[in-house]
Scaffold this active site. Structure first.
Site, PDB file in Angstrom:
ATOM      1  CG  HIS A 112      -0.381   0.090   2.530  1.00 53.32           C
ATOM      2  ND1 HIS A 112      -0.101   1.293   3.136  1.00 53.32           N
ATOM      3  CD2 HIS A 112       0.000  -0.868   3.415  1.00 53.32           C
ATOM      4  CE1 HIS A 112       0.406   1.064   4.342  1.00 53.32           C
ATOM      5  NE2 HIS A 112       0.486  -0.246   4.530  1.00 53.32           N
ATOM      6  CG  ASP A 114      -2.679   4.181   2.664  1.00 52.75           C
ATOM      7  OD1 ASP A 114      -2.159   3.105   2.309  1.00 52.75           O
ATOM      8  OD2 ASP A 114      -3.553   4.251   3.551  1.00 52.75           O
ATOM      9  CD  GLU A 181      -2.973  -1.422   5.687  1.00 54.39           C
ATOM     10  OE1 GLU A 181      -3.063  -2.411   6.412  1.00 54.39           O
ATOM     11  OE2 GLU A 181      -2.483  -0.342   6.095  1.00 54.39           O
ATOM     12  CG  HIS A 456       1.217   3.230  12.412  1.00 54.83           C
ATOM     13  ND1 HIS A 456      -0.116   2.937  12.455  1.00 54.83           N
ATOM     14  CD2 HIS A 456       1.659   2.739  11.232  1.00 54.83           C
ATOM     15  CE1 HIS A 456      -0.469   2.289  11.353  1.00 54.83           C
ATOM     16  NE2 HIS A 456       0.608   2.155  10.593  1.00 54.83           N
TER      17      HIS A 456
HETATM   18 ZN   LIG Z   1       1.186  -0.969   6.350  1.00 56.51          ZN
END
Ligand SMILES: [Zn+2]
Length: 481
Positions: A112, A114, A181, A456
């Site tokens: 993904h 994004d 995603e 993240h």
């Molecule tokens: Zn990921």
């Protein structure tokens, strides 16, 4: 106890240990190394496009997703000459690399493009701007270097190099990349999966993100990194539980209490106990893969799970991360009721999010909750904001994909322990479960605990050496299929 029984018992316990202890990697040639001087700069160019997914979708800059798609065309010209490409909208790209043998089932690689927002967190700030794509001292910085533009770039560069060398795959290969995603994948992966299904395609393996090569994961492995090859993924559901009643003045409340007290009672009944502990096959497999690498007493414990399961469950239950691998988790995340302190509300709502372990299911969880909530007159239903699903496990006997990856690692990363794994989070690959018997969730990047925290979080970055070894992995794997 007669001596003969004691001897028999020891033989019974030691045979599995010795069998697993001996099991080692087959003799395979070391992989050829890959040199690609341009690769870091190509990935950096992709990092510089801020393809940020926001939960508030009105904030998503769709133009950046399109810019990313165009950048791939610019950076990988040979692929765009050799493969069929489909770009129906900004959220999806599919490539098809035609193989020479039509009798072989194709393989699909996912990724993904994004990324999650890159805001400062709890006072901690980025040492380099997150969308700078800065390369300094052998490190490439930025949001997406680990999650997971790197995977897309690695696959593309591997194919680009192989095409340049005149390589043609035997088996048809597909790449499918999604642009949402991080906010559920319903516009990207879900639609692509539906289209591929409509074409009647079935894959020998689908490979996505999920597991990595983890450094310093467990102290008893004495510094050996573990390749966590995600064979299964936990299920996902959020239940909304509501209490309904008559609203009114708080000066004259009903004797049995308000909707708030009724809901609180239900929440307490469910929250008091964790869901039952299970040892899914992927965790058993992981422990067995550790046997040749741990001290003897531990090796005997891991080799005899038929006997030691209660002990293992007890140890796993002691830590948050390990506990999440052996049971369906439950987390109450939302509670909503009245607005004003002197008005009794007509409704109170809570939400409990579950990640479901293989062996358990959405229906079984709901039934257990209903039993606990008996007599409280509460409504329990699927909150439905995100797609819910039961755990995703491989078809019985499906292990070809796992063997391909394990064999590749033995050639490219001989120092790591290859191990089955249960992925805790939810990946795009869930939408492809009807298109294959085996989904492998694994990216061949070596990550320290600090690296894992940066996914993240802040200061996401990857070393060029790490990228180079990953290129070597994909090259070896694709040539093997
Ligand atoms: Zn990921």
């Amino acid at each position: 106890m007669p001596l003969i029984i004691i001897i028999l018992f020891f033989v019974l316990v030691f045979i599995p240990y010795l069998t697993l202890k001996k099991r080692d990697n087959p003799d395979l040639p070391t992989a050829e190394s890959v040199e690609s001087a341009e690769f870091p700069e190509k990935l950096a160019a992709l990092i510089r496009i801020p393809t940020v997914s926001w939960t508030d979708e009105s904030k998503v800059d769709v133009g950046q997703l399109t810019a990313f798609q165009d950048k791939l065309t610019e950076l990988f010209p040979l692929i765009h000459r050799e493969m069929e490409r489909e770009v129906p909208d900004p959220y999806r790209i599919t490539y098809k690399w035609e193989g020479s043998d039509k009798n072989l089932e194709p393989v699909l690689f996912l990724g993904h493009y994004d990324v999650v927002p890159a805001e400062e967190e709890g006072g901690e700030s980025w040492k380099q701007p997150p969308f700078s794509g800065l390369i300094e001292d052998g490190i490439l910085w930025g949001r997406g270097t680990l999650d997971i533009k790197s995977q897309i770039a690695l696959l593309m560069e591997t194919a680009e190099i192989l095409i340049k060398e005149g390589f043609k795959p035997e088996r048809t290969l597909y790449f499918a990349f999604g642009g949402d995603e991080e906010i559920s994948g319903t516009k990207g992966a879900q639609r692509t999966a539906a289209e591929l299904k409509a074409k009647g395609l079935h894959f020998a393996m689908v490979m996505d993100e999920g597991g990595v090569i983890a450094e310093d994961m467990l102290s008893f492995l004495k510094g050996k990194p573990v390749a966590l090859i995600g064979q299964a993924e936990k299920g996902f559901i959020t239940f909304k539980i509501s209490a309904r009643g008559e609203s009114g003045h708080s000066a004259m409340p009903p004797a049995e209490g308000t909707v708030v007290s009724r809901l609180a009672e239900g929440t307490a009944r469910i929250g008091k106990r964790r869901q039952p502990a299970l040892l899914p096959p992927q965790i058993k497999g992981m422990l067995k893969s550790f046997v040749p690498h741990v001290p003897l007493p531990l090796g005997v414990v891991f080799a005899n799970i038929w006997l030691t399961a209660p002990l293992i469950k007890k140890i796993f239950a002691g830590g948050r991360t390990t506990d999440s691998l052996i049971r369906s988790t439950q987390a109450f995340t939302v509670v909503r009721a009245g607005e004003q302190e002197n008005i009794i509300p007509g409704e109170a709502v809570t939400m409990v999010n579950h990640r479901i372990v293989p062996g358990d299911s959405m229906a079984a969880l709901k039934a257990r909750h209903e039993k606990k909530l008996k007599g409280l007159d509460l409504v329990i239903e699927d909150a439905g904001n995100w797609p819910s699903n039961d755990p995703i496990v491989p078809d019985a006997g499906a292990s070809q994909g796992y063997s391909w990856v394990k064999e590749t690692l033995a050639q490219t990363h001989p120092e790591v322990i290859a191990s089955p794994y249960l992925v805790n989070g939810s990946t795009d690959s869930k939408y492809y479960r009807e298109l294959t018997g085996e989904i492998i969730r694994f990216t061949p990047l070596i990550l320290s605990p600090e690296d894992i925290a940066s996914v993240h979080g802040v200061n996401e970055k990857v070393s060029l050496e790490n990228l180079n070894r990953a290129l070597c992995f994909y090259r070896t794997l694709i040539k093997k299929l």
